[in-house]
Design a protein around this motif. Structure first.
Motif, PDB file in Angstrom:
ATOM      1  N   TYR A 172       0.856  -1.320   0.205  1.00 39.10           N
ATOM      2  CA  TYR A 172       0.066  -0.158  -0.120  1.00 39.10           C
ATOM      3  C   TYR A 172       1.070   1.337  -0.118  1.00 39.10           C
ATOM      4  O   TYR A 172       1.993   1.220   0.704  1.00 39.10           O
ATOM      5  CB  TYR A 172      -0.911  -0.070   1.388  1.00 39.10           C
ATOM      6  CG  TYR A 172      -2.026  -1.288   1.357  1.00 39.10           C
ATOM      7  CD1 TYR A 172      -3.190  -1.039   0.713  1.00 39.10           C
ATOM      8  CD2 TYR A 172      -1.367  -2.296   1.948  1.00 39.10           C
ATOM      9  CE1 TYR A 172      -4.254  -2.053   0.858  1.00 39.10           C
ATOM     10  CE2 TYR A 172      -2.478  -3.420   1.976  1.00 39.10           C
ATOM     11  CZ  TYR A 172      -3.529  -3.293   1.394  1.00 39.10           C
ATOM     12  OH  TYR A 172      -4.568  -4.346   1.529  1.00 39.10           O
ATOM     13  N   SER A 173       0.367   2.358  -0.764  1.00 46.86           N
ATOM     14  CA  SER A 173       1.234   3.528  -0.760  1.00 46.86           C
ATOM     15  C   SER A 173       0.491   4.758  -0.806  1.00 46.86           C
ATOM     16  O   SER A 173      -0.506   4.713  -1.242  1.00 46.86           O
ATOM     17  CB  SER A 173       2.145   3.511  -1.993  1.00 46.86           C
ATOM     18  OG  SER A 173       1.360   3.376  -3.339  1.00 46.86           O
ATOM     19  N   ASP A 174       1.165   5.970  -0.099  1.00 46.16           N
ATOM     20  CA  ASP A 174       0.531   7.218  -0.255  1.00 46.16           C
ATOM     21  C   ASP A 174       1.742   8.031  -0.501  1.00 46.16           C
ATOM     22  O   ASP A 174       2.814   7.777  -0.646  1.00 46.16           O
ATOM     23  CB  ASP A 174      -0.316   7.700   1.010  1.00 46.16           C
ATOM     24  CG  ASP A 174       0.266   7.591   2.081  1.00 46.16           C
ATOM     25  OD1 ASP A 174       1.785   7.745   1.995  1.00 46.16           O
ATOM     26  OD2 ASP A 174      -0.272   7.370   3.111  1.00 46.16           O
ATOM     27  N   ALA A 175       1.154   9.386  -0.901  1.00 49.74           N
ATOM     28  CA  ALA A 175       2.169  10.398  -1.047  1.00 49.74           C
ATOM     29  C   ALA A 175       2.596  11.406   0.103  1.00 49.74           C
ATOM     30  O   ALA A 175       3.049  12.572  -0.013  1.00 49.74           O
ATOM     31  CB  ALA A 175       1.621  11.396  -2.185  1.00 49.74           C
ATOM     32  N   TYR A 176       2.377  10.858   1.246  1.00 54.09           N
ATOM     33  CA  TYR A 176       2.901  11.465   2.436  1.00 54.09           C
ATOM     34  C   TYR A 176       3.653  10.729   3.615  1.00 54.09           C
ATOM     35  O   TYR A 176       3.216   9.407   3.658  1.00 54.09           O
ATOM     36  CB  TYR A 176       1.413  11.841   3.282  1.00 54.09           C
ATOM     37  CG  TYR A 176       0.716  12.816   2.484  1.00 54.09           C
ATOM     38  CD1 TYR A 176       0.533  14.113   2.371  1.00 54.09           C
ATOM     39  CD2 TYR A 176      -0.333  12.020   1.939  1.00 54.09           C
ATOM     40  CE1 TYR A 176      -0.424  14.900   1.392  1.00 54.09           C
ATOM     41  CE2 TYR A 176      -1.405  12.774   1.195  1.00 54.09           C
ATOM     42  CZ  TYR A 176      -1.346  13.938   0.907  1.00 54.09           C
ATOM     43  OH  TYR A 176      -2.227  14.613   0.278  1.00 54.09           O
ATOM     44  N   ILE A 177       5.040  11.236   3.857  1.00 52.95           N
ATOM     45  CA  ILE A 177       5.547  10.752   4.884  1.00 52.95           C
ATOM     46  C   ILE A 177       5.377  10.951   6.263  1.00 52.95           C
ATOM     47  O   ILE A 177       5.909  11.919   6.708  1.00 52.95           O
ATOM     48  CB  ILE A 177       7.246  10.784   4.458  1.00 52.95           C
ATOM     49  CG1 ILE A 177       7.541  10.311   3.218  1.00 52.95           C
ATOM     50  CG2 ILE A 177       8.076  10.075   5.623  1.00 52.95           C
ATOM     51  CD1 ILE A 177       8.852  10.720   2.614  1.00 52.95           C
ATOM     52  N   ASP A 178       4.511  10.295   7.012  1.00 50.54           N
ATOM     53  CA  ASP A 178       4.018  10.609   8.094  1.00 50.54           C
ATOM     54  C   ASP A 178       3.912   9.483   9.317  1.00 50.54           C
ATOM     55  O   ASP A 178       3.225   9.363  10.241  1.00 50.54           O
ATOM     56  CB  ASP A 178       2.399  11.010   8.074  1.00 50.54           C
ATOM     57  CG  ASP A 178       1.560  10.192   7.427  1.00 50.54           C
ATOM     58  OD1 ASP A 178       1.978   9.151   6.929  1.00 50.54           O
ATOM     59  OD2 ASP A 178       0.401  10.536   7.276  1.00 50.54           O
ATOM     60  N   GLY A 179       4.645   8.225   8.568  1.00 51.43           N
ATOM     61  CA  GLY A 179       4.695   7.165   9.569  1.00 51.43           C
ATOM     62  C   GLY A 179       3.451   6.168   9.675  1.00 51.43           C
ATOM     63  O   GLY A 179       3.399   5.259  10.216  1.00 51.43           O
ATOM     64  N   LYS A 184      -7.460   1.933   3.633  1.00 50.62           N
ATOM     65  CA  LYS A 184      -8.768   1.939   2.977  1.00 50.62           C
ATOM     66  C   LYS A 184      -8.518   3.002   1.770  1.00 50.62           C
ATOM     67  O   LYS A 184      -9.386   3.008   0.999  1.00 50.62           O
ATOM     68  CB  LYS A 184      -9.593   2.629   4.278  1.00 50.62           C
ATOM     69  CG  LYS A 184     -10.053   1.395   5.155  1.00 50.62           C
ATOM     70  CD  LYS A 184     -11.323   1.767   6.167  1.00 50.62           C
ATOM     71  CE  LYS A 184     -11.277   0.712   7.141  1.00 50.62           C
ATOM     72  NZ  LYS A 184     -12.289   1.470   8.162  1.00 50.62           N
ATOM     73  N   SER A 185      -7.842   3.944   1.965  1.00 46.46           N
ATOM     74  CA  SER A 185      -7.672   5.134   1.057  1.00 46.46           C
ATOM     75  C   SER A 185      -6.539   4.906   0.237  1.00 46.46           C
ATOM     76  O   SER A 185      -6.216   5.862  -0.856  1.00 46.46           O
ATOM     77  CB  SER A 185      -7.787   6.569   1.517  1.00 46.46           C
ATOM     78  OG  SER A 185      -6.742   6.511   2.621  1.00 46.46           O
ATOM     79  N   ALA A 186      -5.319   4.265   0.648  1.00 46.39           N
ATOM     80  CA  ALA A 186      -4.226   4.267  -0.159  1.00 46.39           C
ATOM     81  C   ALA A 186      -4.312   3.496  -1.300  1.00 46.39           C
ATOM     82  O   ALA A 186      -5.021   2.352  -1.683  1.00 46.39           O
ATOM     83  CB  ALA A 186      -3.080   3.530   0.991  1.00 46.39           C
ATOM     84  N   GLY A 187      -3.421   3.709  -2.178  1.00 42.87           N
ATOM     85  CA  GLY A 187      -3.221   2.881  -3.410  1.00 42.87           C
ATOM     86  C   GLY A 187      -2.749   1.507  -3.225  1.00 42.87           C
ATOM     87  O   GLY A 187      -1.929   1.764  -2.051  1.00 42.87           O
ATOM     88  N   HIS A 188      -2.534   0.564  -3.976  1.00 40.30           N
ATOM     89  CA  HIS A 188      -2.100  -0.669  -3.541  1.00 40.30           C
ATOM     90  C   HIS A 188      -1.534  -1.219  -4.681  1.00 40.30           C
ATOM     91  O   HIS A 188      -2.215  -1.054  -6.086  1.00 40.30           O
ATOM     92  CB  HIS A 188      -3.081  -1.425  -2.567  1.00 40.30           C
ATOM     93  CG  HIS A 188      -4.324  -1.823  -3.234  1.00 40.30           C
ATOM     94  ND1 HIS A 188      -4.368  -2.924  -4.222  1.00 40.30           N
ATOM     95  CD2 HIS A 188      -5.636  -1.299  -3.188  1.00 40.30           C
ATOM     96  CE1 HIS A 188      -5.701  -3.037  -4.685  1.00 40.30           C
ATOM     97  NE2 HIS A 188      -6.322  -1.897  -3.999  1.00 40.30           N
ATOM     98  N   SER A 189      -0.707  -2.248  -4.970  1.00 40.43           N
ATOM     99  CA  SER A 189      -0.316  -3.156  -5.535  1.00 40.43           C
ATOM    100  C   SER A 189      -1.173  -4.330  -5.672  1.00 40.43           C
ATOM    101  O   SER A 189      -2.097  -4.608  -4.926  1.00 40.43           O
ATOM    102  CB  SER A 189       1.161  -3.766  -5.664  1.00 40.43           C
ATOM    103  OG  SER A 189       1.004  -4.489  -4.140  1.00 40.43           O
ATOM    104  N   ASN A 190      -0.978  -5.225  -7.036  1.00 44.41           N
ATOM    105  CA  ASN A 190      -1.599  -6.777  -6.974  1.00 44.41           C
ATOM    106  C   ASN A 190      -1.039  -7.473  -5.732  1.00 44.41           C
ATOM    107  O   ASN A 190       0.075  -7.146  -5.273  1.00 44.41           O
ATOM    108  CB  ASN A 190      -1.556  -7.242  -8.466  1.00 44.41           C
ATOM    109  CG  ASN A 190      -2.242  -6.520  -9.323  1.00 44.41           C
ATOM    110  OD1 ASN A 190      -3.377  -5.831  -9.064  1.00 44.41           O
ATOM    111  ND2 ASN A 190      -1.753  -6.275 -10.359  1.00 44.41           N
ATOM    112  N   VAL A 191      -1.697  -8.378  -5.340  1.00 42.86           N
ATOM    113  CA  VAL A 191      -1.051  -9.298  -4.485  1.00 42.86           C
ATOM    114  C   VAL A 191       0.011 -10.287  -5.344  1.00 42.86           C
ATOM    115  O   VAL A 191      -0.446 -10.926  -6.348  1.00 42.86           O
ATOM    116  CB  VAL A 191      -2.220 -10.244  -4.041  1.00 42.86           C
ATOM    117  CG1 VAL A 191      -1.664 -11.370  -2.949  1.00 42.86           C
ATOM    118  CG2 VAL A 191      -3.153  -9.470  -3.028  1.00 42.86           C
TER     119      VAL A 191
END
Length: 276
Positions: A172-179, A184-191
């Motif tokens: 899972y990934s987002d564009a904020y470095i906050d720990g 639920k809202s982040a983008g994600h890769s395929n399994v």
């Protein structure tokens, strides 16, 4: 997590309350065989032995800038279910085998940032890496009861042969470095499958404790075990092979870890027959 612990405590309290009145009675169980089923849950903690990264820190960066930040033990919950076989060799000593299908989960965070010297823009990326490993575990343990009464606490210890039959990973990934990364809202890769990155066979040390109630027609137990895999989890010879396809887009390669598990099981058993 809290609901699971509360539910387990209520089950244990109810069991102890209902059988306490009969616990003073002795129950002759020597030479009995027992067969049953187990169901439970567990928590996994990676123990780091060596760290690996695709990127190397520059002189301007801290040495730990690219280190993975692992989640704690109680954030990594998995399931256990299987069978139970035991033989009560003496009045207080049993040999126990509990073949179990076990799911281990562990997660870690990484983050990266880039500065564009031409346009002056900056890019931030934070990733949550979630791994799931499915095992067939065959522990053989010696169990020591502290009482020959119907209700008895016990200690047990032994070894487990563990075979990995599947491993997977999602990021899972987002564009904020906050720990933190909100799944639920982040983008994600395929399994993606990571089985080929793993050592398929392991031997684990197992030790635990619990309570058991013996009846003429059945037995019930609640136990907790600590299990530690003695072999490394990741296959060193295949660490940098990109089976999952995550190395280039996510700059990810596994650290070398060993897995520590804290497992809880409820077991229902029936006596099979006595030794002739």
């Amino acid at each position: 997590m809290k609901l699971i612990l509360i539910f387990s405590f209520l089950i244990l309290s109810s069991l102890m309350t209902s059988i306490w009145g009969q616990s003073r009675k002795h129950f002759y169980r020597k030479d009995n065989y027992y067969i049953g089923t187990s169901l439970g849950f567990g928590f996994t903690q990676p123990i780091i032995h060596e760290r690996y990264n695709i990127l190397e820190p520059t002189p301007q960066s801290a040495a730990t800038d690219f280190d993975k930040k692992y989640e704690g033990l109680f954030q990594n919950i998995g399931g256990n279910y299987g069978l139970h076989f035991s033989f009560v060799y003496t009045r207080l000593f049993s040999v126990v085998c509990q073949p179990t299908f076990q799911t281990q989960r562990f997660s870690y965070m990484t983050n990266y940032s880039w500065s564009d010297s031409l346009s002056g823009g900056e890019v931030y990326k934070e990733f949550l890496h979630r791994q799931k490993i499915s095992n067939l575990c065959i522990p053989i343990m010696g169990r020591l009861d502290f009482s020959s009464r119907k209700f008895s606490p016990f200690l047990q210890a032994g070894l487990s042969a563990d075979v990995v039959y599947f491993g997977s990973k999602i990021i899972y990934s987002d564009a904020y470095i906050d720990g933190e990364v909100d799944r639920k809202s982040a983008g994600h890769s395929n399994v993606a499958e990571i089985t080929q990155h793993l050592n398929r066979f392991n031997v684990s040390l197992v030790a635990g404790a619990g309570f058991v109630y013996y009846h003429e027609d059945f037995a019930l137990s609640i136990s907790g075990n600590i299990k530690y895999g003695m072999r490394p989890t990741i296959n060193d010879s295949k660490r940098f092979e990109d089976f999952s396809g995550f190395a280039a887009p996510y700059l990810d390669v596994f650290d070398q870890v060993k897995l520590l598990n804290l497992d809880f099981l409820i077991t229902a058993m029936v006596p099979l027959h006595k030794k002739w």
